[in-house]
Design a protein around this motif. Structure first.
Motif, short mmCIF file in Angstrom:
data_model
loop_
_atom_site.label_atom_id
_atom_site.label_comp_id
_atom_site.label_asym_id
_atom_site.label_seq_id
_atom_site.Cartn_x
_atom_site.Cartn_y
_atom_site.Cartn_z
N UNK A 1 8.49 -8.65 -19.22
CA UNK A 1 9.53 -10.18 -19.49
C UNK A 1 9.59 -10.73 -20.68
N UNK A 2 8.42 -11.40 -21.27
CA UNK A 2 8.92 -12.17 -23.02
C UNK A 2 8.11 -10.42 -24.10
N UNK A 3 7.18 -9.87 -23.73
CA UNK A 3 7.05 -9.03 -24.52
C UNK A 3 7.79 -7.98 -25.54
N UNK A 4 8.87 -8.16 -25.51
CA UNK A 4 9.73 -7.35 -26.47
C UNK A 4 10.09 -8.55 -27.22
N UNK A 5 10.79 -9.69 -27.13
CA UNK A 5 11.03 -10.83 -28.12
C UNK A 5 9.42 -11.48 -28.40
N UNK A 6 8.06 -11.72 -27.75
CA UNK A 6 6.94 -11.27 -29.09
C UNK A 6 6.77 -10.61 -29.56
N UNK A 7 7.25 -9.20 -29.35
CA UNK A 7 6.64 -7.93 -30.55
C UNK A 7 8.05 -8.35 -31.73
N UNK A 8 8.81 -8.67 -31.54
CA UNK A 8 10.15 -8.91 -32.43
C UNK A 8 9.09 -10.41 -33.07
N UNK A 9 9.19 -10.95 -32.28
CA UNK A 9 8.58 -12.98 -33.56
C UNK A 9 8.09 -12.65 -34.00
N UNK A 10 6.36 -11.42 -33.35
CA UNK A 10 5.36 -11.68 -34.13
C UNK A 10 5.46 -10.52 -35.51
N UNK A 11 6.29 -9.61 -35.32
CA UNK A 11 5.70 -7.78 -36.49
C UNK A 11 7.71 -7.55 -37.39
N UNK A 12 8.55 -8.53 -36.99
CA UNK A 12 9.82 -8.88 -37.53
C UNK A 12 9.37 -9.22 -39.23
N UNK A 13 10.04 -8.82 -40.18
CA UNK A 13 10.59 -7.29 -40.25
C UNK A 13 9.53 -6.28 -39.73
N UNK A 14 9.83 -5.24 -39.06
CA UNK A 14 9.33 -4.28 -38.38
C UNK A 14 8.87 -3.44 -40.02
N UNK A 15 7.08 -3.37 -39.82
CA UNK A 15 6.22 -2.24 -41.25
C UNK A 15 6.71 -0.95 -40.89
N UNK A 16 6.16 -0.46 -41.80
CA UNK A 16 6.88 0.81 -42.32
C UNK A 16 5.77 1.64 -41.42
N UNK A 17 6.58 2.79 -40.77
CA UNK A 17 5.48 3.58 -39.93
C UNK A 17 5.58 2.80 -38.60
N UNK A 18 5.41 1.93 -38.21
CA UNK A 18 5.55 1.26 -36.81
C UNK A 18 6.58 1.94 -35.64
N UNK A 19 6.01 2.29 -35.13
CA UNK A 19 6.90 3.29 -33.79
C UNK A 19 6.91 2.00 -32.01
N UNK A 20 7.62 2.02 -31.80
CA UNK A 20 7.90 0.58 -30.89
C UNK A 20 8.74 1.87 -29.55
N UNK B 1 19.79 -4.08 -23.68
CA UNK B 1 18.29 -5.12 -23.52
C UNK B 1 17.03 -5.12 -24.21
N UNK B 2 16.99 -3.63 -24.73
CA UNK B 2 16.46 -3.48 -25.19
C UNK B 2 15.96 -3.32 -26.82
N UNK B 3 17.31 -3.02 -26.26
CA UNK B 3 18.13 -2.85 -28.70
C UNK B 3 17.65 -4.48 -28.98
N UNK B 4 18.69 -5.24 -28.17
CA UNK B 4 19.33 -6.74 -28.57
C UNK B 4 17.13 -7.76 -28.62
N UNK B 5 17.03 -6.88 -27.25
CA UNK B 5 15.70 -8.38 -27.75
C UNK B 5 14.37 -7.83 -28.50
N UNK B 6 14.37 -6.56 -29.22
CA UNK B 6 13.17 -6.02 -30.19
C UNK B 6 14.63 -5.81 -31.46
N UNK B 7 15.74 -6.50 -31.55
CA UNK B 7 16.05 -6.61 -32.95
C UNK B 7 15.84 -5.28 -33.53
N UNK B 8 16.59 -4.22 -32.75
CA UNK B 8 16.73 -2.87 -33.69
C UNK B 8 18.05 -2.50 -33.22
#
Length: 260
Positions: free
Chosen positions: A49-68, A97-104
């Motif tokens: 569902x919205x999990x990827x977008x929520x991860x992107x909203x909460x954590x971008x710019x992604x911290x170094x060392x974070x593995x998704x 779709x995963x690339x786009x939603x996560x913004x990577x």
């Protein structure tokens, strides 16, 4: 919190599963608190569902060392609803779709989740080709049997196997865990604390440690083998903190024996 190599990266053995993230405000608070507590391995999927977008909203710019890590195979479509990818084009679309939603630009880990007992070879070959294109860094498999793991390994490196496993729901998974441990492959169980039945043995150990039964289930999971990476999910900051605390519980040999 101990660590394990997830392919060519090191992650804490207590990660976080994003499937239960639904409320945007709570989800953002939970994700940010998880990173504050040292969690650096997230498990997600576009079909959550919205999990990827929520991860992107909460954590971008992604911290170094974070593995998704994400999953493909199952998908959702406005016309077809829920479906399982059976063509190279469908798998590519899910990856994109995963690339786009996560913004990577590249996905850290992609697990091929399968249903049924048929061969995964053709689908895994398609994902390996996407890895060679640079869209995926590392590959894993999910909801598989040991023969599927062997089949995938003959095609490309497998960094993790993600299956259902819990202290009271083990099936034939112990063999898969040992196989993976011998080869340095992470075993990532889902469902370790969800849909759990009441257990007198778990309750007794929980009382000794002044812990919840869910914390003892998580602690047992991590004690089972050093290559296990737990990914409990929650939409509550309090439950998240309890889960992370479970990663520090030390169970005695007698307690482990009683649970096994």
């Amino acid at each position: 919190m101990t660590t394990w190599r997830l392919g060519d990266v090191t992650v804490g053995r207590l990660g976080f599963g994003a499937m239960r993230l639904t409320d945007p405000d709570q989800a953002i608070a939970v994700l940010r608190r998880a990173v504050e507590l040292g969690v650096n391995h997230l498990d997600t999927a576009a079909f959550y569902g919205s999990a990827n977008e929520l991860i992107r909203a909460a954590l971008t710019p992604y911290p170094a060392g974070l593995v998704i890590a994400t999953k493909v195979g199952p998908g959702t479509d406005p016309e077809r609803g829920f479906y399982n990818a059976t063509t190279a084009a469908e798998l590519r679309a899910q990856v994109e779709t995963n690339l786009r939603q996560l913004g990577v630009d590249r996905l850290d880990v992609v697990n091929l989740r399968i249903t049924g007992d048929g061969s995964l070879a053709e689908r895994f070959e398609w994902l390996a080709a996407l890895r060679d294109e640079g869209l995926i860094r590392q590959l894993g498999v999910s909801n598989v049997r040991l023969e599927h793991v062997r089949e995938a390994l003959a095609i490309a490196p497998v960094v993790c196997v993600q299956n259902s496993y819990a202290v009271d729901r083990r099936g034939s998974e112990d063999e898969v865990i040992s196989f993976c441990a011998e080869r340095g492959i992470a075993y990532v169980p889902f469902g370790s604390i969800t849909d759990a039945s009441t257990s007198a043995a778990v309750d007794a150990v929980a009382a000794t440690h002044h812990a919840t039964p869910q914390q003892i289930r998580l602690a047992w999971t991590l004690h089972r083998s050093p290559n296990i990476l737990a990914i409990p999910g929650t939409g509550s900051v309090r439950h998240l903190e309890e889960n992370v605390a479970a990663g520090k519980l030390e169970l005695s040999a007698a307690e482990l024996a009683s649970l096994s």
